[in-house]
Design an enzyme around this catalytic site. Structure first.
Site, PDB file in Angstrom:
ATOM      1  N   ALA A  88      -3.625   1.929   5.084  1.00  0.00           N
ATOM      2  CA  ALA A  88      -3.238   0.565   5.445  1.00  0.00           C
ATOM      3  C   ALA A  88      -3.428  -0.422   4.294  1.00  0.00           C
ATOM      4  O   ALA A  88      -2.998  -1.567   4.380  1.00  0.00           O
ATOM      5  CB  ALA A  88      -4.047   0.101   6.659  1.00  0.00           C
ATOM      6  N   CYS A  89      -4.051   0.019   3.221  1.00  0.00           N
ATOM      7  CA  CYS A  89      -4.391  -0.854   2.086  1.00  0.00           C
ATOM      8  C   CYS A  89      -3.250  -0.884   1.069  1.00  0.00           C
ATOM      9  O   CYS A  89      -2.837   0.156   0.557  1.00  0.00           O
ATOM     10  CB  CYS A  89      -5.674  -0.328   1.444  1.00  0.00           C
ATOM     11  SG  CYS A  89      -6.061  -1.004  -0.174  1.00  0.00           S
ATOM     12  N   SER A  90      -2.767  -2.080   0.750  1.00  0.00           N
ATOM     13  CA  SER A  90      -1.654  -2.205  -0.203  1.00  0.00           C
ATOM     14  C   SER A  90      -2.064  -1.741  -1.602  1.00  0.00           C
ATOM     15  O   SER A  90      -1.256  -1.156  -2.325  1.00  0.00           O
ATOM     16  CB  SER A  90      -1.136  -3.640  -0.240  1.00  0.00           C
ATOM     17  OG  SER A  90      -2.136  -4.517  -0.709  1.00  0.00           O
TER      18      SER A  90
END
Length: 122
Positions: free
Chosen positions: A8-10
């Site tokens: 979920a982390c860009s």
């Protein structure tokens, strides 16, 4: 080389994209699902040359609930911090890349990912 990510982390997705673009061989560890043990966290900290508070996401809800900002940042508190990271892996800064030469980096920028790639080619 291994990269610890939260999908979920860009920043994690950017790091993976760059590794792929460079044709790097790596293993993905989704550290929220495959939670690192305290020993694994200690080993990564040694490779990073950092302390546990240096890789802690202090703005996370769990950090606030634990009152981490008030915890001492000293050798005597190191194990308490490591235990918290193992119990609440969402607190671990990401992505972390461990290169084959024994180094590791918190790869939150393109420059850091490229540095990890350089270490891996060593």
């Amino acid at each position: 080389m291994e990269i610890w990510i939260n999908p979920a982390c860009s920043k994690c997705r950017s790091a993976i994209s760059l590794l792929d673009a460079e044709g790097a061989e790596y293993t993905v560890r989704r550290y929220l699902d495959d939670v690192p043990s305290e020993d694994e966290i200690r080993a990564v900290l040694d490779r990073l040359h950092l302390e546990p508070w240096d890789i802690t996401r202090t703005q996370e809800t769990a950090a606030k609930e634990l009152g981490l900002k008030d915890w001492p940042r000293e050798e005597g508190s190191r194990e308490r911090w490591i235990a918290a990271l193992a119990e609440y892996p969402k607190l671990i800064q990401r992505p972390i890349i461990t290169a084959d030469d024994g180094t590791a980096l918190v790869a939150r920028s393109e420059e850091a990912v490229r540095e990890a790639l350089a270490h891996n080619k060593g």
